[in-house]
Scaffold this motif. Sequence first.
Motif, short mmCIF file in Angstrom:
data_model
loop_
_atom_site.label_atom_id
_atom_site.label_comp_id
_atom_site.label_asym_id
_atom_site.label_seq_id
_atom_site.Cartn_x
_atom_site.Cartn_y
_atom_site.Cartn_z
N ASN A 99 8.92 -2.68 -8.56
CA ASN A 99 10.08 -1.92 -8.24
C ASN A 99 9.47 -1.28 -7.34
O ASN A 99 9.92 0.09 -7.12
N LEU A 100 9.18 -1.47 -6.25
CA LEU A 100 9.24 -0.28 -4.96
C LEU A 100 10.91 -0.65 -4.03
O LEU A 100 11.13 -1.29 -4.16
N PRO A 101 10.59 0.78 -3.57
CA PRO A 101 11.63 1.04 -2.06
C PRO A 101 11.64 -0.58 -1.87
O PRO A 101 10.79 -0.98 -0.92
N SER A 102 13.17 -0.33 -1.55
CA SER A 102 12.84 -2.34 -0.79
C SER A 102 12.14 -2.03 0.96
O SER A 102 11.82 -1.09 1.80
N GLY A 103 11.19 -3.12 0.87
CA GLY A 103 10.86 -3.52 2.36
C GLY A 103 9.06 -2.87 1.80
O GLY A 103 8.49 -3.13 3.39
N MET A 104 9.23 -2.15 1.39
CA MET A 104 7.28 -1.40 0.89
C MET A 104 6.17 -2.01 0.78
O MET A 104 6.58 -3.34 -0.15
N GLU A 105 5.01 -2.28 1.29
CA GLU A 105 4.66 -3.32 1.44
C GLU A 105 3.59 -2.45 -0.20
O GLU A 105 3.70 -1.17 -0.56
N PRO A 106 3.00 -3.74 -1.45
CA PRO A 106 2.82 -2.91 -2.32
C PRO A 106 0.76 -2.08 -2.01
O PRO A 106 0.80 -2.73 -1.38
N GLY A 107 0.19 -1.86 -3.39
CA GLY A 107 -0.83 -1.35 -3.13
C GLY A 107 -0.78 0.28 -2.45
O GLY A 107 0.24 0.76 -1.93
N LEU A 108 -1.46 1.12 -2.83
CA LEU A 108 -2.14 2.33 -2.42
C LEU A 108 -3.38 2.88 -1.84
O LEU A 108 -4.27 3.07 -2.80
N LYS A 109 -3.26 2.88 -0.94
CA LYS A 109 -4.64 2.84 0.46
C LYS A 109 -4.21 3.15 1.62
O LYS A 109 -3.55 2.85 2.37
N GLU A 110 -5.26 4.75 2.54
CA GLU A 110 -5.21 4.59 3.37
C GLU A 110 -5.98 4.86 3.98
O GLU A 110 -7.64 5.48 3.27
N THR A 111 -5.62 4.39 5.67
CA THR A 111 -6.95 5.09 6.10
C THR A 111 -6.67 6.38 7.64
O THR A 111 -5.87 6.17 7.39
#
Lengths: 788, 163
Positions: free
Chosen positions: A613-625
């Motif tokens: 249930n993610l906002p539409s179009g959002m990629e899964p995962g939570l990781k940022e550089t």
Amino acid sequence: MGMEGIGARVARKEDKRFLTGKGRYTDDMVVPGMKFAAFVRSPHAHAKINGIDIEAARAMPGVIDVLEGRQLQADGIGNLICGWMIHSKDGTPMKMGAWRPLAIDIVRYVGDAVAIVVADSAGEARDAAEAVVVDYEELPAVTSAVAALQPGAPQIHPEAPGNLIFDWQIGDPAATDAAIAQAAHVTEIEILNNRLSPNPMEPRATLGIYDAAEDHFTCYTTSQNPHVARLVMSAFYNVAPENKLRVIAPDVGGGFGSKIYIYPEEIVCLWASKKTGVPVKWTSDRTEAFLTDAHGRDHVSKVKMAFDKDHRIIGLKVDTIANLGAYMSLFSSAVPTYLYATLLSGQYDIPAIHANVRTVYTTTVPVDAYRGAGRPEATYLLERTMEVAARELGLSPAELRRKNFIRSFPHQTPVIMNYDAGDYDASLNAALAAADWDGFAARRAEAESRGMKRGIGMSCYIEACGIAPSQAVGSLGAGVGLWESAEVRVNAVGTIEVLTGSHSHGQGHETTFAQLIADRLGVPIASVNIVHGDTDKVQMGMGTYGSRSGAVGMSAIVKALDKVEMKAKKIAAHLMEADESDIVIENGDVKVAGTDKSLPWFQVALAAYTAHNLPSGMEPGLKETAFYDPSNFTFPAGCYIAEVEIDPETGKTEIVQFVAADDFGNIINPLIVEGQVHGGLAQGIGQALLEEVRYDEQNGQLLTASYMDYAMPRADDLPSFTLSHQNTPCPGNPLGIKGCGEAGAIGSPPALINAITDAIGINHLHMPATPLKVWSALQDGQMRQAAE
Amino acid sequence: MTKVTLTVNGRAMSGECDDRTLLVHFIREKLGLTGTHVGCDTTQCGACVVHLDGRSVKSCSILAVQAAGSTVTTIEGIAGQGELHPVQAAFNTHHGLQCGFCTPGMVMTAVDMIARHGGDLDEHTVRHELDGNICRCTGYHNIVKAVLAANEEMQGAARQAAE
Ligand code: FES
Ligand code: FES
């Protein structure tokens, strides 16, 4: 700040493994089939190699192979380089002589590597190394930079006639000369900055592993910057392309600069592993460390400081000769130039400065950055000169400094630097109060009654940390950019890994970096792991030196965290059907402000990974550089006061109190910051009182090659320290921090020498102020008095 | 090669070594206990301190064969699995370590120092007693603090036990 957030005095997370003997240092690594290396090293400071006979050594028990420089060259392994291009004032580029990982035709310092022996045990490798017969034809040695510049001095590299590497200048010579010509008073002084050996307690070590099936190398090494090591070994030394070379710097037992550089041993062990087909480990012993670890300092300078009739400094002229040793080490050219002369304005408003720096080859081990790197040399020079000037002008040391402090910011100095923030009066006042400066006269009188000589001295230092804006350093000759990288990985259960290009070798990153996460996300630091020191795990980084891990490394983490937070808020807003701008993260919960709607952090993380249930179009995962490139240096500053008592019978100095008042901007963990200051002070006090590398000037032998001959500061040489912090937050980075790793080593030497010369009533005394030197100075003074 | 058997951290252990092998190398390489470190080659730094038959010694200054039959305690053996000795805990609380390389030797020296000096340790004595252990990171300030704090705590615990 929370219990574990920014500003909290948290005990270190990483301690337990070190305290229980479970630290993993390079020499602790064991891999199947591993063999041991010993290096054949030159016993001469300067000699021609007429031949190398390895046959006897090859036949020794346990020996697998003996390899020489010619083979290394034939395999295309390149020479070692200096990565910072400096141009002389006539526009010519610096004159870099060839540094072969294994010498072929000429050796240029005692300890220069000639061959490597690989054997079943370290003992057998050493035995065989002694059986290698090298036919040397001795050439004359020269160990001091001043002597190496004399006509007729031994010529060390054909590329550098007269041993001059570059003759560089900064500032305005004409304006400075004019200021001196019209000065009401000029203070002149000659300054020697003694040569030091960094001496991290863990000796250097490396383990080279070649995997023939994958044509891949792994290098365990005692490095402060494994990514730079990989880059340099790939791009310049031709060891292997970056994707075929993994560099791991596991727990590293201190560095202080000496483990920034790429040394011959890493390269040779990797190559030898491929040649022999076995993993090759080399561990330096302490004697080898003294012989081959890059040394620090070794400057000779002449100074003229000009004052107007109101005691304002109107000009400063400096002429420095810096010894770079037998070869140009990785950052050696930057130390006596951009890390030194750019700090010659100190805390003072000086309208005209001119510095000329000549760097010189000698037949000694290479000299490069050591804790502070250039800034201790600048501070010592300035603060000794200020002290002598104050005495000549009949002013108190504090008064002369106050008359010249910079008080408005930003302040552009005549030597490139743009100071962004500071309050030098605050540190001076704090130090004066903590030291009870006003009560000194009474303490001196009391000491006098016991036959002791008591003195007090101060030093007001400034330094530049957080190196550095990539574009700026690039325009000044740096071969690399000096940004930092970070990756924040939130796991599906909400725990966090932070991957950083910074490297910890005692600085406590595993705790302070976790505190930043705790502060922002409200998760306990136990849920945060800091990953560093492995090129397979962290993509790229510039490493830890120059007190840059807070100001640059943590700023990169902040940037990555901003992105993580933004995405987490979007997810939470979607899940709680709220507006994204109303979402706040507090104490481990993600909340809709002003309502009782809330999700625990881990549920948001889980939602990112289940992706149901993610906002539409959002990629899964939570990781940022993120990559962070600083916009300026940072400028820690402070005031140190030393009070000493000298026994005139022996010349021995006892430090009765040492006060440090530092402005590091915002502080993440005071416990760790204090530790950094203590350690820096010990090294600075070591330089002032005890430590000095000495070579025999005739034959170039290193006379101080063990702890019997090189005086390391021990517990009973030092006092407990009195610290305080002032705070003008750094405006240039998101956390407002300036860096604290080097201040102690930068600010303390002049404070001590000022105190000692105050105690014995003379103006000049060169470091280290050993009992013999102090006693001799006292005798000279008495003789002079008797003669008058 | 000579076979050396000794009791290490309460367990009988043995290994083959050259006659010239130093105890510290035997402990590190043959027994795989890498908490004991080598920081010098002149018996000056104390990174290698272990307890040999109850006394603190620099394990780089004796041969493994000389230690045959004796009882050795290393940093890995001064507290139970997962626990910290009061000296270790005090080093953590007071930030008495940075890079950790000198730390095992420091802790072993401190444990022995507290055992020998009992109740009357002061800063001066601690600094004097630490003369054989070099730390390049901490400036000793927090090590001294940690040793004194551990001593306090251990004396307190001993008093309580006696009451
Ligand atoms: S290794 Fe034993 S005292 Fe240094
Ligand atoms: S903690 Fe690094 S040498 Fe002591």
